[in-house]
Design an enzyme around this catalytic site. Structure first.
Site, PDB file in Angstrom:
ATOM      1  N   THR A  32       4.319  -3.629  -3.149  1.00  0.00           N
ATOM      2  CA  THR A  32       5.270  -2.974  -2.113  1.00  0.00           C
ATOM      3  C   THR A  32       5.134  -3.506  -0.695  1.00  0.00           C
ATOM      4  OG1 THR A  32       5.326  -0.768  -3.337  1.00  0.00           O
ATOM      5  CG2 THR A  32       6.198  -0.827  -1.508  1.00  0.00           C
ATOM      6  N   HIS A  37       2.098  -7.548   5.117  1.00  0.00           N
ATOM      7  CA  HIS A  37       1.353  -8.365   4.049  1.00  0.00           C
ATOM      8  C   HIS A  37       1.644  -9.683   4.282  1.00  0.00           C
ATOM      9  CE1 HIS A  37       1.473  -4.575   1.401  1.00  0.00           C
ATOM     10  NE2 HIS A  37       0.325  -4.879   1.379  1.00  0.00           N
ATOM     11  N   GLN A  61      -9.660   2.744  -7.654  1.00  0.00           N
ATOM     12  CA  GLN A  61      -9.919   2.952  -6.360  1.00  0.00           C
ATOM     13  C   GLN A  61      -9.115   4.191  -5.939  1.00  0.00           C
ATOM     14  OE1 GLN A  61      -8.462  -0.948  -4.764  1.00  0.00           O
ATOM     15  NE2 GLN A  61      -7.239   0.262  -3.174  1.00  0.00           N
ATOM     16  N   GLY A 148      -6.029  -7.057   6.018  1.00  0.00           N
ATOM     17  CA  GLY A 148      -5.448  -6.241   7.165  1.00  0.00           C
ATOM     18  C   GLY A 148      -6.235  -5.468   7.802  1.00  0.00           C
ATOM     19  N   ASP A 151      -6.754  -1.135   7.492  1.00  0.00           N
ATOM     20  CA  ASP A 151      -7.876  -0.845   6.689  1.00  0.00           C
ATOM     21  C   ASP A 151      -9.207  -1.465   7.096  1.00  0.00           C
ATOM     22  OD1 ASP A 151      -6.314   0.425   4.315  1.00  0.00           O
ATOM     23  OD2 ASP A 151      -5.400  -1.404   4.371  1.00  0.00           O
ATOM     24  N   GLN A 154     -12.575  -0.781   5.199  1.00  0.00           N
ATOM     25  CA  GLN A 154     -12.373  -1.769   3.847  1.00  0.00           C
ATOM     26  C   GLN A 154     -12.744  -3.285   4.393  1.00  0.00           C
ATOM     27  OE1 GLN A 154      -9.262  -2.100   0.576  1.00  0.00           O
ATOM     28  NE2 GLN A 154      -8.445  -3.444   1.987  1.00  0.00           N
ATOM     29  N   MET A 185       2.297  -0.360   9.676  1.00  0.00           N
ATOM     30  CA  MET A 185       3.228  -0.734   8.352  1.00  0.00           C
ATOM     31  C   MET A 185       2.277  -0.432   7.337  1.00  0.00           C
ATOM     32  SD  MET A 185       5.430  -4.220   8.978  1.00  0.00           S
ATOM     33  CE  MET A 185       6.681  -4.114  10.317  1.00  0.00           C
ATOM     34  N   SER A 187       2.766   0.575   2.968  1.00  0.00           N
ATOM     35  CA  SER A 187       3.514   0.688   1.584  1.00  0.00           C
ATOM     36  C   SER A 187       3.688   2.321   1.417  1.00  0.00           C
ATOM     37  CB  SER A 187       2.916   0.375   0.200  1.00  0.00           C
ATOM     38  OG  SER A 187       2.390  -1.025   0.665  1.00  0.00           O
ATOM     39  N   ARG A 188       2.906   3.001   2.102  1.00  0.00           N
ATOM     40  CA  ARG A 188       3.056   4.442   1.652  1.00  0.00           C
ATOM     41  C   ARG A 188       4.181   5.021   2.832  1.00  0.00           C
ATOM     42  NH1 ARG A 188      -1.902   6.836  -0.675  1.00  0.00           N
ATOM     43  NH2 ARG A 188      -3.264   4.893  -0.891  1.00  0.00           N
TER      44      ARG A 188
HETATM   45  O1  PAF Z   1      -5.952  -2.748   0.676  1.00  0.00           O
HETATM   46  C1  PAF Z   1      -5.347  -2.972  -0.527  1.00  0.00           C
HETATM   47  O2  PAF Z   1      -4.157  -2.865  -0.632  1.00  0.00           O
HETATM   48  C2  PAF Z   1      -6.382  -2.612  -1.704  1.00  0.00           C
HETATM   49  O3  PAF Z   1      -7.566  -2.008  -1.432  1.00  0.00           O
HETATM   50  C3  PAF Z   1      -7.181  -4.095  -2.346  1.00  0.00           C
HETATM   51  C4  PAF Z   1      -7.820  -4.794  -1.213  1.00  0.00           C
HETATM   52  C5  PAF Z   1      -5.822  -5.057  -2.818  1.00  0.00           C
HETATM   53  C6  PAF Z   1      -7.750  -3.879  -3.458  1.00  0.00           C
HETATM   54  O4  PAF Z   1      -7.079  -3.434  -4.497  1.00  0.00           O
END
Ligand code: PAF
Length: 283
Positions: A32, A37, A61, A148, A151, A154, A185, A187-188
């Site tokens: 999405t 992205h 995840q 990005g 996150d 992450q 931005m 996808s959610r």
């Molecule tokens: O950020 C994301 O979209 C996901 O956590 C990732 C890094 C693609 C891992 O599934």
């Protein structure tokens, strides 16, 4: 643009690229795709000679099965967008390809970086992220990985993983892309009703208020958090998952507003969970 779904096909192409000394950039995604992205792709294309995008909704995840089931899928549009933006290869594996066994005996985590923010409220989430990105880094043999900064946790965790374990990849954080009204931005965002989409602008407006109050001299962290919490809760259908002030490097909670602080939030608007963050410099 090449599209592959099998690991053997991906490895064949990557090995050929490696022989030709191509520099590989990798943008992992769950599909999405949106302009955020494509910013990862743009930075990858500036820094590398071949760009791979993976599209895989990683089941390990998701701590909430309903969230996994309702996660949006738009493969056709995603492929079109990748093609238009000059992606060289899209890796589109199935769950069976990535996880041929139903259980893995390995569990990965970086406890100190996972004890706050999303790590605290989404148990198991980062274990799943560390597992999938490790597999994808090895399969793509990427020189650079693009993530990005929406996150942010992450990004920090993946950077720590690759630094600590000497993965031969350089992790690059790409600034958050925002809609015209400031909403990050995601996808959610597609799952928000019209009314909730409007309410969601409280999140970027909360960050504006945070900076304004700091500039006007607020130095009491509890008072600051209270002002920002009250502001978010003026929205209908809003539930705060967390609103935390942490050190941008260690991600540990701060007790005072001094220097650079990471203000990070996760907010449910209706049943859609949105995250955002900003590093704010306190004078
Ligand atoms: O950020 C994301 O979209 C996901 O956590 C990732 C890094 C693609 C891992 O599934």
């Amino acid at each position: 643009m090449i599209v592959v779904s099998e690991i053997s096909e991906l490895k064949k192409i990557v090995s050929n690229w490696k022989q030709k000394k191509e520099i590989i950039g990798f943008c992992p995604t769950m599909g999405t795709l949106h302009a955020g992205h494509m910013d990862l792709v743009k930075v990858s294309k500036e820094k590398t000679t071949k760009t791979i995008v993976s599209i895989f909704i990683n089941p390990t995840q998701f701590n909430d099965p309903k969230d996994f089931e309702t996660y949006p899928k738009n493969t056709e549009t995603d492929l079109k967008l990748c093609e238009e933006n000059g992606v060289d290869l899209v890796f589109l594996p199935s769950v069976g390809v990535m996880y041929p066994k139903s259980e893995t005996p390995i569990q990965m985590s970086i406890p100190s970086l996972q004890s706050t923010l999303c790590g605290r409220t989404r148990p198991g989430h980062f274990e799943g992220v560390l597992q999938i990105v490790s597999k994808l880094f090895h399969l793509t043999e990427a020189n650079f990985g693009f993530f990005g900064l929406k996150d942010y946790q992450q990004y920090r965790i993946i950077k720590a993983l690759t630094d600590e374990l000497n993965f031969p990849i350089q992790i690059v954080g790409v600034p958050t892309k925002r809609e015209a009204d400031g909403l990050a931005m995601s996808s959610r965002n597609l799952r928000l009703s019209l009314k909730d989409r409007e309410t969601a602008t409280l999140i970027p407006r909360m960050f504006q208020l945070a900076k304004k109050t700091i500039l006007s001299g607020e130095r009491n962290l509890s008072v600051w958090r209270e002002i920002l919490t009250d502001f978010l809760l003026t929205g209908m259908n809003v539930k705060i998952d967390y609103l935390e002030v942490v050190d941008p490097f260690t991600l540990q909670p701060l007790s005072e507003l001094r220097g650079d602080v990471l203000l990070a939030t996760a907010v449910f608007v209706g049943d859609v969970r949105l995250i955002d963050n900003e590093i704010i410099t306190c004078p």
